[in-house]
Design a protein around this motif. Structure first.
Motif, PDB file in Angstrom:
ATOM      1  N   SER A   1      42.613  11.255  12.137  1.00 31.35           N
ATOM      2  CA  SER A   1      41.509   9.998  11.750  1.00 31.35           C
ATOM      3  C   SER A   1      41.721   9.504  10.494  1.00 31.35           C
ATOM      4  O   SER A   1      42.068  10.173   9.439  1.00 31.35           O
ATOM      5  CB  SER A   1      40.310  10.507  12.259  1.00 31.35           C
TER       6      SER A   1
ATOM      7  N   TYR B   1      39.416   7.062   8.002  1.00 30.15           N
ATOM      8  CA  TYR B   1      37.792   6.512   7.811  1.00 30.15           C
ATOM      9  C   TYR B   1      37.760   5.396   6.661  1.00 30.15           C
ATOM     10  O   TYR B   1      38.424   5.698   5.756  1.00 30.15           O
ATOM     11  CB  TYR B   1      36.918   7.465   7.472  1.00 30.15           C
TER      12      TYR B   1
ATOM     13  N   GLY C   1      32.884  -7.141  13.314  1.00 36.40           N
ATOM     14  CA  GLY C   1      32.985  -5.993  14.636  1.00 36.40           C
ATOM     15  C   GLY C   1      34.050  -5.959  15.492  1.00 36.40           C
ATOM     16  O   GLY C   1      34.630  -5.089  15.630  1.00 36.40           O
TER      17      GLY C   1
ATOM     18  N   ARG D   1      37.244  -3.208  16.326  1.00 40.19           N
ATOM     19  CA  ARG D   1      37.322  -2.525  17.630  1.00 40.19           C
ATOM     20  C   ARG D   1      38.728  -3.191  18.347  1.00 40.19           C
ATOM     21  O   ARG D   1      39.385  -2.120  18.764  1.00 40.19           O
ATOM     22  CB  ARG D   1      36.306  -3.220  18.677  1.00 40.19           C
TER      23      ARG D   1
ATOM     24  N   GLY E   1      39.257   0.639  15.957  1.00 42.77           N
ATOM     25  CA  GLY E   1      38.185   1.350  15.127  1.00 42.77           C
ATOM     26  C   GLY E   1      36.826   1.139  15.920  1.00 42.77           C
ATOM     27  O   GLY E   1      36.643   0.722  16.839  1.00 42.77           O
ATOM     28  N   GLU E   2      36.093   2.461  15.265  1.00 40.48           N
ATOM     29  CA  GLU E   2      34.726   2.337  15.759  1.00 40.48           C
ATOM     30  C   GLU E   2      33.571   2.739  14.677  1.00 40.48           C
ATOM     31  O   GLU E   2      34.102   3.392  13.654  1.00 40.48           O
ATOM     32  CB  GLU E   2      34.395   3.517  16.856  1.00 40.48           C
ATOM     33  N   PHE E   3      32.424   2.128  14.554  1.00 38.46           N
ATOM     34  CA  PHE E   3      31.631   2.317  13.798  1.00 38.46           C
ATOM     35  C   PHE E   3      30.863   3.648  14.091  1.00 38.46           C
ATOM     36  O   PHE E   3      30.352   3.598  15.260  1.00 38.46           O
ATOM     37  CB  PHE E   3      30.451   1.089  13.623  1.00 38.46           C
ATOM     38  N   ILE E   4      30.684   4.483  13.030  1.00 37.52           N
ATOM     39  CA  ILE E   4      30.315   6.121  13.325  1.00 37.52           C
ATOM     40  C   ILE E   4      29.001   6.074  12.517  1.00 37.52           C
ATOM     41  O   ILE E   4      28.234   6.853  12.897  1.00 37.52           O
ATOM     42  CB  ILE E   4      31.417   7.176  13.036  1.00 37.52           C
TER      43      ILE E   4
ATOM     44  N   ILE F   1      33.536   3.731   9.139  1.00 36.18           N
ATOM     45  CA  ILE F   1      34.270   3.230  10.466  1.00 36.18           C
ATOM     46  C   ILE F   1      35.572   4.235  10.705  1.00 36.18           C
ATOM     47  O   ILE F   1      36.210   4.584   9.478  1.00 36.18           O
ATOM     48  CB  ILE F   1      34.845   1.922  10.097  1.00 36.18           C
ATOM     49  N   ARG F   2      35.475   4.540  11.795  1.00 34.52           N
ATOM     50  CA  ARG F   2      36.639   5.532  11.838  1.00 34.52           C
ATOM     51  C   ARG F   2      37.907   4.775  12.851  1.00 34.52           C
ATOM     52  O   ARG F   2      37.540   4.017  13.680  1.00 34.52           O
ATOM     53  CB  ARG F   2      36.221   6.720  12.997  1.00 34.52           C
TER      54      ARG F   2
ATOM     55  N   TRP G   1      44.165  -3.085  10.720  1.00 35.85           N
ATOM     56  CA  TRP G   1      42.848  -3.871  10.554  1.00 35.85           C
ATOM     57  C   TRP G   1      42.801  -4.524   9.356  1.00 35.85           C
ATOM     58  O   TRP G   1      42.424  -5.952   9.382  1.00 35.85           O
ATOM     59  CB  TRP G   1      41.720  -2.834  11.033  1.00 35.85           C
TER      60      TRP G   1
END
Length: 106
Positions: free
Chosen positions: A16, A18, A39, A43, A47-50, A70-71, A81
């Protein structure tokens, strides 16, 4: 002991990546425009907001007051991205919206 904790965390998350964002909003309207699109670009690159919100300082000097983590599946996805044309098209709104720092940890 602290060193072994860090090593274990790195081994568990070795694939991963970050993106850590520190920010201070200076124009709420521009922030809303930026956020409404940013956002989806995250995606679309896996990616995902953690985490997100105001930092709680445990030690050291405070930076900018708000943080986002963001992971991404890997470093290349995060870089793709950030440098993508769809995200780079938002940079003007981002600059108007906030003072910010983006960091990559992989």
């Amino acid at each position: 002991m602290e060193s072994s904790i860090c090593t274990t965390a790195i081994e568990e998350n070795s694939v991963s990546a970050y993106v850590l964002v520190e920010l201070q909003v200076i124009n709420p309207e521009a922030k809303a425009r930026y956020s409404s699109v940013a956002g989806a670009t995250v995606r679309s690159h896996g990616g995902e907001f953690i985490a997100g919100g105001e930092w709680e300082m445990l030690t050291g000097d405070a930076g900018l007051p708000v943080g986002i983590i963001i992971r991404f599946p890997d470093r290349q996805s995060a870089m793709n991205w950030y440098h993508s044309s769809e995200y780079q098209a938002l940079v003007a709104d981002r600059s108007t919206a906030m003072i910010c720092r983006f960091r990559l940890l992989s």
